[in-house]
Write an enzyme that holds these catalytic residues in place. Structure first.
Site, mmCIF file in Angstrom:
data_model
loop_
_atom_site.group_PDB
_atom_site.id
_atom_site.type_symbol
_atom_site.label_atom_id
_atom_site.label_comp_id
_atom_site.label_asym_id
_atom_site.label_seq_id
_atom_site.Cartn_x
_atom_site.Cartn_y
_atom_site.Cartn_z
ATOM 1 C CE LYS A 154 -1.619 -6.483 -0.569
ATOM 2 N NZ LYS A 154 -2.516 -6.333 0.585
HETATM 3 N N1 GLU Z 1 -2.925 -9.081 3.020
HETATM 4 C C1 GLU Z 1 -3.550 -8.633 4.236
HETATM 5 C C2 GLU Z 1 -4.053 -7.209 4.093
HETATM 6 O O1 GLU Z 1 -4.293 -6.742 3.005
HETATM 7 C C3 GLU Z 1 -2.675 -8.865 5.459
HETATM 8 C C4 GLU Z 1 -1.371 -8.138 5.464
HETATM 9 C C5 GLU Z 1 -0.448 -8.534 6.615
HETATM 10 O O2 GLU Z 1 -0.850 -9.301 7.481
HETATM 11 O O3 GLU Z 1 0.674 -8.040 6.612
HETATM 12 O O4 GLU Z 1 -4.292 -6.530 5.054
#
Ligand code: GLU
Length: 423
Positions: free
Chosen positions: A113
């Protein structure tokens, strides 16, 4: 390190919640402290300063992070968040949840993240472009299609991904579409990516209703959060026949016991920026929305909204977590004691990363699927995930969250053990 979830009596923060969930899974799986530490600590984290030249010429230095929690099953994967609440600990929690989410839905990634501590509503498009590009070049050594693939999250969108892709490509000297997912379709984004998270939420919400013996056309729902996930969830629930009686965003919440007209509400939000003041509804306060007697409650905003202070007031039969970490570990215990069925985030909101994976696959093959192909494959994977979690929860006598976490943690640990410890 917490070794048992029983010590959690009050709310701590997202990282403590994530660690408590991991500790519970480790205990159930019977792993020792070495494996526990290996899964608790991120493999790699980067903190960066982002000097930004404001439009008025002033320079401001922002803080950014990228945490790569695990690579055992593949490259790291996870969104980039722009929010004033971003901290390193929050990003660590979100990265760990990405590892479990990818493992649970069997997409071949680890978890990561990113975040920048910024309120994007206070900056111009040009400023946001410069922040995104400087951040991308700072984390450039650790991202790439085979290393770590960012995607949108709260406060970021397709345009942010286009800037990241362009900055990465300009630096390496050739175009690398697969360095990010959630791109505009014109740059190799997947059809169906922007609605994927909310469609996935609704697939499992409908499955949970069926499991509880409820028919969508007789069911009611409240949705907390009206961004991409919340608005899409409200729309697809309404299209499935569910009566959406309340929605809320950061500016206010509204209620109509006969059901809100979601397309009209979306037009109101497009015009005014908030659900507040929507004609065919009355205002309610945010706490009252969470406490409504509905079949489905979909928290679709941020962490910790269902917490030790308000969990006892929740009267929904089913909570479907559109957001990451909306229920604290302390609240989880209260909901379980009150027989509220909680469909956990790492399952409920996995539609986004599933279609991110589809986008990466399509990009790597330079071969595009139709919107129908994307939607059908998304539904198949969400329902497989739901059945796997439900079956595990029944067989092992666990809550859905415990079942999901145990399944995911076991897959990551198995991958690690099969690869072996280097050196
Ligand atoms: N931000 C989204 C999540 O928390 C998508 C992450 C992604 O597609 O890599 O799952």
């Amino acid at each position: 390190m917490t070794t048992t979830t029983d010590v959690i009596l009050t709310d701590a923060g997202p990282l403590d919640d994530a660690l408590a969930q991991l500790a519970g899974a480790v205990e159930k799986l019977g792993y020792g402290s070495g494996m526990h530490q290996l899964l608790a600590k991120p493999r790699r984290e980067m903190s960066v300063s982002i000097p930004l030249r404001r439009d008025n010429g002033d320079v401001e230095v922002l803080s950014g992070y990228r945490v790569q929690h695990n690579f055992s099953r593949g490259p790291a994967k996870g969104g980039l968040r722009f929010s004033p609440h971003v901290s390193l600990d929050e990003v660590r929690a979100l990265a760990m949840w990405m590892t479990w989410k990818c493992a649970l839905l069997d997409v071949p990634y680890g978890g990561a993240k990113g975040g920048i501590t910024i309120d994007p509503t206070q900056y111009s498009t040009g400023e946001l472009s410069r922040v995104t590009r400087r951040y991308t070049s700072e984390i450039l050594p650790i991202i790439g299609p085979e290393k770590d693939i960012p995607a949108p999250d709260i406060g970021t969108d397709e345009q942010t991904m286009a800037w990241m892709m362009d900055t990465f490509s300009a630096n390496v000297g050739y175009t690398v579409p697969s360095v990010v997912t959630g791109k505009p379709v014109s740059l190799g984004g997947s059809l169906g990516r922007s609605s994927a998270t909310s469609k996935g939420v609704v697939h499992v919400a409908l499955a949970a209703l069926e499991y509880r013996g409820l028919t969508p056309s007789f069911a009611t729902a409240a949705v907390q959060g009206f961004g991409k996930v919340g608005a899409g969830s409200a729309q697809f629930l309404a299209e499935a026949g569910v009566k959406v009686v309340a929605v809320g965003d950061q500016y206010g919440s509204i209620h109509n016991s006969n059901g809100l007209d979601i397309p009209a509400l979306q037009a109101h939000v497009a015009a005014t920026g908030t659900v507040r003041g929507f004609g065919d509804s009355e205002p309610i306060d945010a706490a009252a929305l969470l406490g409504l007697e509905v079949d489905l409650l979909v928290p679709a905003a941020v962490e910790g909204v269902i917490n030790a202070d308000n969990a006892a007031n929740i009267r929904a039969l089913i909570v479907v977590e559109g957001a990451n970490g909306p229920t604290t570990a302390a609240a989880d215990k209260i909901l379980a004691a009150n027989s509220v069925l909680v469909v956990p985030d790492i399952l409920a909101n996995a539609g986004g990363v599933i279609v991110s994976y589809f986008e990466w696959v399509q990009g790597n093959q330079a071969y595009w699927w139709t919107a129908n192909e994307v939607d059908e494959r998304l539904e198949t994977r969400m329902i497989q995930g739901w059945r796997c979690v439900l079956e595990t929860s029944i067989r092992r006598e666990l809550s859905l969250r415990e079942a999901a976490t145990v399944t995911a943690v076991e897959r990551v640990a198995d991958a690690h053990l099969t690869r072996g410890l280097y050196p």
